[in-house]
Design a protein around this motif. Structure first.
Motif, PDB file in Angstrom:
ATOM      1  N   MET A 195      15.096  35.842 -34.711  1.00 44.62           N
ATOM      2  CA  MET A 195      14.150  36.736 -34.161  1.00 44.62           C
ATOM      3  C   MET A 195      13.463  37.728 -35.063  1.00 44.62           C
ATOM      4  O   MET A 195      12.890  39.032 -34.594  1.00 44.62           O
ATOM      5  N   ASN A 196      13.482  37.680 -36.412  1.00 44.04           N
ATOM      6  CA  ASN A 196      12.958  38.382 -37.447  1.00 44.04           C
ATOM      7  C   ASN A 196      11.240  38.151 -37.335  1.00 44.04           C
ATOM      8  O   ASN A 196      10.661  39.062 -38.130  1.00 44.04           O
ATOM      9  N   LYS A 197      10.992  37.060 -36.654  1.00 44.27           N
ATOM     10  CA  LYS A 197       9.556  36.934 -36.230  1.00 44.27           C
ATOM     11  C   LYS A 197       9.671  36.298 -34.820  1.00 44.27           C
ATOM     12  O   LYS A 197       9.185  35.018 -34.752  1.00 44.27           O
ATOM     13  N   CYS A 198       9.860  37.149 -33.911  1.00 46.87           N
ATOM     14  CA  CYS A 198      10.021  36.647 -32.774  1.00 46.87           C
ATOM     15  C   CYS A 198       8.968  35.564 -32.025  1.00 46.87           C
ATOM     16  O   CYS A 198       7.740  35.671 -31.714  1.00 46.87           O
ATOM     17  N   THR A 199       9.384  34.559 -31.602  1.00 39.78           N
ATOM     18  CA  THR A 199       8.756  33.486 -30.754  1.00 39.78           C
ATOM     19  C   THR A 199       9.350  33.112 -29.632  1.00 39.78           C
ATOM     20  O   THR A 199       9.213  31.838 -29.073  1.00 39.78           O
ATOM     21  N   LEU A 200      10.314  33.754 -29.056  1.00 45.15           N
ATOM     22  CA  LEU A 200      11.052  33.295 -27.956  1.00 45.15           C
ATOM     23  C   LEU A 200      10.388  33.125 -26.832  1.00 45.15           C
ATOM     24  O   LEU A 200      10.979  32.209 -25.988  1.00 45.15           O
ATOM     25  N   CYS A 201       9.359  33.896 -26.510  1.00 44.01           N
ATOM     26  CA  CYS A 201       8.633  33.800 -24.964  1.00 44.01           C
ATOM     27  C   CYS A 201       7.426  33.502 -25.295  1.00 44.01           C
ATOM     28  O   CYS A 201       6.878  33.305 -26.716  1.00 44.01           O
ATOM     29  N   PRO A 202       6.411  33.046 -24.596  1.00 44.75           N
ATOM     30  CA  PRO A 202       5.143  32.603 -24.441  1.00 44.75           C
ATOM     31  C   PRO A 202       4.262  33.732 -25.245  1.00 44.75           C
ATOM     32  O   PRO A 202       3.145  33.385 -25.694  1.00 44.75           O
ATOM     33  N   ARG A 203       4.607  34.962 -25.221  1.00 43.49           N
ATOM     34  CA  ARG A 203       3.665  35.877 -25.838  1.00 43.49           C
ATOM     35  C   ARG A 203       3.593  35.820 -27.228  1.00 43.49           C
ATOM     36  O   ARG A 203       2.693  36.335 -27.825  1.00 43.49           O
ATOM     37  N   GLN A 204       4.558  35.186 -27.955  1.00 41.45           N
ATOM     38  CA  GLN A 204       4.686  34.944 -29.430  1.00 41.45           C
ATOM     39  C   GLN A 204       4.275  36.109 -30.154  1.00 41.45           C
ATOM     40  O   GLN A 204       3.490  36.254 -31.072  1.00 41.45           O
ATOM     41  N   ASN A 220      -3.339  37.738 -14.710  1.00 50.79           N
ATOM     42  CA  ASN A 220      -3.605  38.990 -15.934  1.00 50.79           C
ATOM     43  C   ASN A 220      -3.832  40.147 -15.089  1.00 50.79           C
ATOM     44  O   ASN A 220      -3.371  41.126 -15.918  1.00 50.79           O
ATOM     45  N   GLU A 221      -4.214  40.286 -13.899  1.00 54.70           N
ATOM     46  CA  GLU A 221      -4.236  41.726 -13.503  1.00 54.70           C
ATOM     47  C   GLU A 221      -2.820  42.238 -13.333  1.00 54.70           C
ATOM     48  O   GLU A 221      -2.624  43.557 -13.544  1.00 54.70           O
ATOM     49  N   LEU A 222      -1.997  41.576 -12.810  1.00 56.20           N
ATOM     50  CA  LEU A 222      -0.392  42.203 -12.290  1.00 56.20           C
ATOM     51  C   LEU A 222       0.332  41.794 -13.677  1.00 56.20           C
ATOM     52  O   LEU A 222       1.531  42.685 -13.400  1.00 56.20           O
ATOM     53  N   ALA A 223       0.054  41.009 -14.724  1.00 59.82           N
ATOM     54  CA  ALA A 223       1.241  41.012 -15.702  1.00 59.82           C
ATOM     55  C   ALA A 223       0.630  40.555 -16.894  1.00 59.82           C
ATOM     56  O   ALA A 223       1.214  40.304 -18.121  1.00 59.82           O
ATOM     57  N   HIS A 224      -0.794  40.729 -16.995  1.00 62.10           N
ATOM     58  CA  HIS A 224      -1.343  40.467 -18.410  1.00 62.10           C
ATOM     59  C   HIS A 224      -1.234  39.316 -19.094  1.00 62.10           C
ATOM     60  O   HIS A 224      -0.604  39.040 -20.184  1.00 62.10           O
ATOM     61  N   ALA A 225      -0.970  38.308 -18.139  1.00 62.76           N
ATOM     62  CA  ALA A 225      -0.474  36.847 -18.450  1.00 62.76           C
ATOM     63  C   ALA A 225      -1.369  35.970 -17.858  1.00 62.76           C
ATOM     64  O   ALA A 225      -1.064  34.977 -17.057  1.00 62.76           O
ATOM     65  N   PRO A 226      -2.682  35.684 -18.250  1.00 61.70           N
ATOM     66  CA  PRO A 226      -3.423  34.746 -17.676  1.00 61.70           C
ATOM     67  C   PRO A 226      -2.892  33.234 -17.727  1.00 61.70           C
ATOM     68  O   PRO A 226      -3.418  32.453 -16.924  1.00 61.70           O
ATOM     69  N   ASP A 227      -2.043  32.863 -18.860  1.00 60.43           N
ATOM     70  CA  ASP A 227      -1.539  31.675 -18.883  1.00 60.43           C
ATOM     71  C   ASP A 227      -0.394  31.368 -18.049  1.00 60.43           C
ATOM     72  O   ASP A 227       0.465  30.324 -18.384  1.00 60.43           O
ATOM     73  N   TYR A 228       0.129  32.197 -17.202  1.00 57.96           N
ATOM     74  CA  TYR A 228       1.383  32.285 -16.419  1.00 57.96           C
ATOM     75  C   TYR A 228       1.417  31.022 -15.754  1.00 57.96           C
ATOM     76  O   TYR A 228       2.608  30.121 -15.932  1.00 57.96           O
ATOM     77  N   ARG A 229       0.415  30.347 -14.901  1.00 58.02           N
ATOM     78  CA  ARG A 229       0.698  29.167 -14.084  1.00 58.02           C
ATOM     79  C   ARG A 229       1.008  27.887 -15.102  1.00 58.02           C
ATOM     80  O   ARG A 229       2.133  27.229 -14.994  1.00 58.02           O
ATOM     81  N   GLU A 230       0.276  27.758 -16.103  1.00 57.39           N
ATOM     82  CA  GLU A 230       0.396  26.816 -16.970  1.00 57.39           C
ATOM     83  C   GLU A 230       1.980  26.620 -17.684  1.00 57.39           C
ATOM     84  O   GLU A 230       2.650  25.753 -17.724  1.00 57.39           O
ATOM     85  N   ARG A 231       2.539  28.007 -18.203  1.00 64.61           N
ATOM     86  CA  ARG A 231       3.756  28.197 -18.820  1.00 64.61           C
ATOM     87  C   ARG A 231       4.975  27.809 -17.523  1.00 64.61           C
ATOM     88  O   ARG A 231       5.810  27.371 -17.850  1.00 64.61           O
ATOM     89  N   ALA A 232       4.671  28.591 -16.195  1.00 62.97           N
ATOM     90  CA  ALA A 232       5.603  28.242 -15.294  1.00 62.97           C
ATOM     91  C   ALA A 232       5.757  26.687 -14.987  1.00 62.97           C
ATOM     92  O   ALA A 232       6.790  26.445 -14.729  1.00 62.97           O
TER      93      ALA A 232
END
Length: 295
Positions: A1-10, A162-174
């Motif tokens: 976690m010292n350069k965290c990449t655990l979630c899609p936000r990287q 994007n409007e509700l979670a600032h995650a426009p790539d949500y569908r692809e990640r889900a």
């Protein structure tokens, strides 16, 4: 976690020294744990689900129903061995399963805790409850450790995400995340006690005015997985107090769900299920007449 990449936000933040995009540092923080009776019946049953609520969240929906847990970071730091003790305590109280809510930003610590608990006598199923915005690489940390996944599939439209979670790539990640979860668990297995022992429950909270976004999600899940997953379609959206202080909150999120829209979504699931069931029944009897339920 010292350069965290655990979630899609990287986010790449050193979580040993400061909080990442998930509002958490590297040590796992538990807000509360308890026997929970409000989950789906095949999870809670009569004895309850042994639920552990972790603080923080990498998705951060503005309408979060657990906003104080996901955004404030409140709770107690727990080591992997202390987490394992919590799981064993909940098992001793009769829990049907261990239900880990939003643990992915602590994935490595939580995976270690599961290993410790299993080595110390944890035998009930382990479930992970996520927002669906998950990294496939991080999910693989739990391969062989987790029996049940309960991901959300919140948004289809990138603009809504994007409007509700600032995650426009949500569908692809889900989509990718659910595919990995299914690879790990396979089709549902129900025990003699009526409880889910292995498999996936995909949850979708219908949002006000977003009938077609919900329909796209249900259509995708039915086409891709058929009866090999459970779908929990939820109607209890409630405008939460934090929305009043958000100047950019869209007006539709300040309303409740239209019951007629929810009924239409129920029809999509019900008719699909009937068609599948009748197709199987008629095939077994040799009857070639398959009724058209969409009429």
């Amino acid at each position: 976690m010292n350069k965290c990449t655990l979630c899609p936000r990287q986010c790449g933040i050193d979580r040993d020294t400061r909080k990442g995009a998930c509002h958490a540092q590297s040590e796992a923080v538990v807000n509360l744990y308890q026997l929970h009776f409000g989950e789906e019946p095949i999870i809670s049953g009569e004895a309850g689900s042994g639920t552990v609520f972790f603080s923080g969240c990498s998705l951060g929906c503005i309408f979060c129903q657990n906003y104080k847990i996901s955004n404030t970071g409140n709770g107690e730091v727990k080591s992997p061995s202390e987490l394992a003790d919590i799981y064993l305590e909940l098992q001793s109280k009769g829990a049907n399963n261990i239900n880990l809510v939003t643990p992915m930003h602590f994935a490595t610590k939580v995976a270690e805790s599961i290993r410790i608990a299993k080595g110390a006598g944890l035998v009930i199923p382990v479930a992970i409850n996520t927002g669906g915005y998950d990294s496939v690489e991080t999910l693989r940390v739990f391969d062989g450790l987790v029996d049940i996944y309960m991901p959300d599939f919140k948004f289809w439209s990138s603009s809504i995400a994007n409007e509700l979670a600032h995650a426009p790539d949500y569908r692809e990640r889900a989509i990718d995340a659910i595919a990995e979860m299914y690879r790990q668990t396979g089709a549902p297995i129900i025990g003699d006690d009526g409880m889910l022992k292995k498999g996936i429950i995909v949850r979708h909270l219908h949002l006000p005015g977003k009938l077609f976004d919900s329909k796209h999600i249900l259509d995708y899940l039915l086409k891709t997985y058929g009866n090999n997953i459970y779908i929990s379609l939820m109607s209890q959206y409630t405008p939460m107090p934090q929305l009043a202080n958000m100047p950019n909150c869209p007006d539709y999120m300040k309303r409740t769900v239209n019951p007629e829209h929810y009924d239409r979504l129920i029809d999509i699931l019900a008719y699909s299920d009937q068609e599948n069931c009748f197709a199987q029944e008629l095939a077994s009897t040799g009857d070639e007449m398959i009724p058209d339920f969409k009429d």
